[in-house]
Write an enzyme that holds these catalytic residues in place. Structure first.
Site, PDB file in Angstrom:
ATOM      1  N   GLY A  93      31.128  46.011  45.151  1.00 37.25           N
ATOM      2  CA  GLY A  93      31.149  44.776  44.382  1.00 37.25           C
ATOM      3  C   GLY A  93      31.769  43.616  45.129  1.00 37.25           C
ATOM      4  O   GLY A  93      31.807  43.589  46.364  1.00 37.25           O
ATOM      5  N   ILE A 101      43.129  49.397  46.714  1.00 41.30           N
ATOM      6  CA  ILE A 101      43.401  48.091  46.113  1.00 41.30           C
ATOM      7  C   ILE A 101      43.907  48.192  44.673  1.00 41.30           C
ATOM      8  O   ILE A 101      44.360  47.203  44.105  1.00 41.30           O
ATOM      9  CB  ILE A 101      42.174  47.166  46.181  1.00 41.30           C
ATOM     10  CG1 ILE A 101      41.030  47.749  45.376  1.00 41.30           C
ATOM     11  CG2 ILE A 101      41.762  46.893  47.609  1.00 41.30           C
ATOM     12  CD1 ILE A 101      40.617  46.929  44.199  1.00 41.30           C
ATOM     13  N   SER A 113      47.095  42.788  33.905  1.00 41.59           N
ATOM     14  CA  SER A 113      47.349  41.947  35.073  1.00 41.59           C
ATOM     15  C   SER A 113      48.838  41.640  35.258  1.00 41.59           C
ATOM     16  O   SER A 113      49.540  41.267  34.314  1.00 41.59           O
ATOM     17  CB  SER A 113      46.577  40.632  34.954  1.00 41.59           C
ATOM     18  OG  SER A 113      46.875  39.788  36.054  1.00 41.59           O
ATOM     19  N   LEU A 114      49.278  41.779  36.497  1.00 38.84           N
ATOM     20  CA  LEU A 114      50.641  41.385  36.865  1.00 38.84           C
ATOM     21  C   LEU A 114      50.712  39.936  37.338  1.00 38.84           C
ATOM     22  O   LEU A 114      51.797  39.456  37.671  1.00 38.84           O
ATOM     23  CB  LEU A 114      51.169  42.289  37.984  1.00 38.84           C
ATOM     24  CG  LEU A 114      51.580  43.710  37.624  1.00 38.84           C
ATOM     25  CD1 LEU A 114      52.085  44.429  38.865  1.00 38.84           C
ATOM     26  CD2 LEU A 114      52.643  43.723  36.544  1.00 38.84           C
ATOM     27  N   SER A 115      49.599  39.252  37.359  1.00 36.97           N
ATOM     28  CA  SER A 115      49.584  37.888  37.891  1.00 36.97           C
ATOM     29  C   SER A 115      50.560  36.949  37.179  1.00 36.97           C
ATOM     30  O   SER A 115      51.224  36.143  37.840  1.00 36.97           O
ATOM     31  CB  SER A 115      48.164  37.311  37.848  1.00 36.97           C
ATOM     32  OG  SER A 115      47.337  37.968  38.784  1.00 36.97           O
ATOM     33  N   ARG A 162      27.967  53.869  43.971  1.00 30.71           N
ATOM     34  CA  ARG A 162      27.288  54.620  42.915  1.00 30.71           C
ATOM     35  C   ARG A 162      25.793  54.349  42.905  1.00 30.71           C
ATOM     36  O   ARG A 162      25.017  55.182  42.457  1.00 30.71           O
ATOM     37  CB  ARG A 162      27.910  54.273  41.557  1.00 30.71           C
ATOM     38  CG  ARG A 162      29.316  54.836  41.400  1.00 30.71           C
ATOM     39  CD  ARG A 162      29.906  54.544  40.029  1.00 30.71           C
ATOM     40  NE  ARG A 162      31.191  55.217  39.866  1.00 30.71           N
ATOM     41  CZ  ARG A 162      32.350  54.718  40.257  1.00 30.71           C
ATOM     42  NH1 ARG A 162      32.379  53.533  40.872  1.00 30.71           N
ATOM     43  NH2 ARG A 162      33.477  55.384  40.079  1.00 30.71           N
ATOM     44  N   GLY A 187      32.965  51.525  47.174  1.00 29.12           N
ATOM     45  CA  GLY A 187      32.603  50.466  46.246  1.00 29.12           C
ATOM     46  C   GLY A 187      31.763  49.403  46.917  1.00 29.12           C
ATOM     47  O   GLY A 187      31.743  49.299  48.151  1.00 29.12           O
ATOM     48  N   ARG A 202      21.864  48.855  44.699  1.00 27.64           N
ATOM     49  CA  ARG A 202      22.738  47.739  44.313  1.00 27.64           C
ATOM     50  C   ARG A 202      23.726  47.418  45.429  1.00 27.64           C
ATOM     51  O   ARG A 202      24.086  46.258  45.647  1.00 27.64           O
ATOM     52  CB  ARG A 202      23.470  48.051  43.016  1.00 27.64           C
ATOM     53  CG  ARG A 202      22.611  47.936  41.769  1.00 27.64           C
ATOM     54  CD  ARG A 202      23.452  47.774  40.508  1.00 27.64           C
ATOM     55  NE  ARG A 202      24.284  48.942  40.260  1.00 27.64           N
ATOM     56  CZ  ARG A 202      23.906  49.993  39.547  1.00 27.64           C
ATOM     57  NH1 ARG A 202      22.691  50.032  39.021  1.00 27.64           N
ATOM     58  NH2 ARG A 202      24.731  51.008  39.355  1.00 27.64           N
ATOM     59  N   LYS A 242      34.057  36.738  39.335  1.00 31.04           N
ATOM     60  CA  LYS A 242      34.142  36.174  40.683  1.00 31.04           C
ATOM     61  C   LYS A 242      32.827  35.568  41.172  1.00 31.04           C
ATOM     62  O   LYS A 242      32.837  34.608  41.949  1.00 31.04           O
ATOM     63  CB  LYS A 242      34.637  37.237  41.666  1.00 31.04           C
ATOM     64  CG  LYS A 242      36.090  37.635  41.446  1.00 31.04           C
ATOM     65  CD  LYS A 242      36.572  38.627  42.477  1.00 31.04           C
ATOM     66  CE  LYS A 242      38.016  38.997  42.263  1.00 31.04           C
ATOM     67  NZ  LYS A 242      38.518  39.969  43.277  1.00 31.04           N
TER      68      LYS A 242
END
Length: 273
Positions: free
Chosen positions: A125, A213, A15-17, A148, A123, A152, A66
């Site tokens: 999610g 992203i 992470s760059l956060s 995938r 994706g 879902r 999340k």
């Protein structure tokens, strides 16, 4: 007293956060603010939150937390609708927010993209749900999703698609070749996938705007393919910075300038090689 903030998720080492938020604090002259990173799984989340003392102000929250975060505070309506919160501000109760949606919208707007009609999302999610909301705000009404697991994907996306009033068609990941039959205005990849160069070229040819992203491997093969194809390349650093700016505002009440943070993060990614 030090005001503590951090990013949590698992894995978190990439992470760059911390670099980003610390630079924002320095820009704003906030000398008594700190920002760390902690590897936290959904199972460990309750214990971690319980350990946070009154020094703690806020958390940036990434995968796979999340959705789990929603059990630990009062969520804004958007986070509830998306079943995804990426920001916690400590209080009584804790307040939960989703800044990914505005982060995507501002990232696109910073490149001149403010309106579209159709989109492809890779994706299904939590970030894909945020992408649906960001796309709907641009006027997108028809979205093709490659996932995938079709079932879902429907379970994840159908509820928010119904709230937003957008038409979502889900295709199996193995059917990526068929996306050529569905050219669109924007393609957003929300998966941590490094596409083979040939696949990246195929995907970049589908739309005039490509938004990948992923930021820790920038420029990704998909970004390179978009640039080579003459498509507009919006990247994960854009999203990282703009969603984080909203987090800084929520936690400190002050807004840092974007450009120095964008430059810093691009330099940090390049330095990682």
């Amino acid at each position: 007293m030090t005001h503590r903030c951090a990013v949590i998720g698992s894995p978190i080492a990439h992470s760059l956060s911390p670099i980003l938020h610390r630079a924002a604090y320095e820009q704003l002259g906030l000398r008594d603010w700190s920002y760390e990173s902690f590897d936290v799984t959904p199972q460990a989340l309750p214990e971690f939150l319980a350990s946070c003392t009154t020094q703690w102000v806020g958390l940036s929250v990434t995968a796979p937390l999340k959705s789990a975060l929603l059990e630990h505070g009062l969520a804004e309506q958007r986070a509830k609708d998306l079943n995804a919160a990426n920001t916690l501000v400590f209080g009584h109760p804790n307040r939960l927010y989703n800044t990914d949606v505005t982060g995507m919208r501002v990232a696109l707007a910073s490149h001149g993209v403010e309106k579209a009609g159709t989109a492809i999302v890779l994706g299904a999610g939590a970030t894909a749900r945020s992408a649906l909301a960001a796309l709907e705000a641009l006027g997108v009404s028809t979205i093709t999703v490659a996932a995938r697991s079709v079932q879902r994907a429907h379970d994840s996306l159908d509820p928010i698609a119904a709230i937003l009033g957008v038409d979502v068609e889900v295709v199996d990941w193995t059917s990526l070749d068929s996306l050529g039959e569905h050219p669109a205005d924007i393609l957003i990849s929300t998966v941590p996938t490094v596409f083979e160069p040939s696949r990246a070229v195929q995907l970049a040819a589908l739309t005039p705007v490509v938004f990948d992203i992923v930021y820790h491997d920038y420029p990704t093969n998909l970004s390179r393919a978009a640039q080579a194809a003459g498509a507009l390349d919006v990247d994960g650093v854009d999203l990282l910075v703009y969603q984080a700016i909203d987090q800084v505002v929520l936690m400190t009440g002050r807004r840092p300038q974007a450009e120095p943070l964008l430059e810093l993060c691009r330099q940090a990614v390049a330095a990682r090689g």
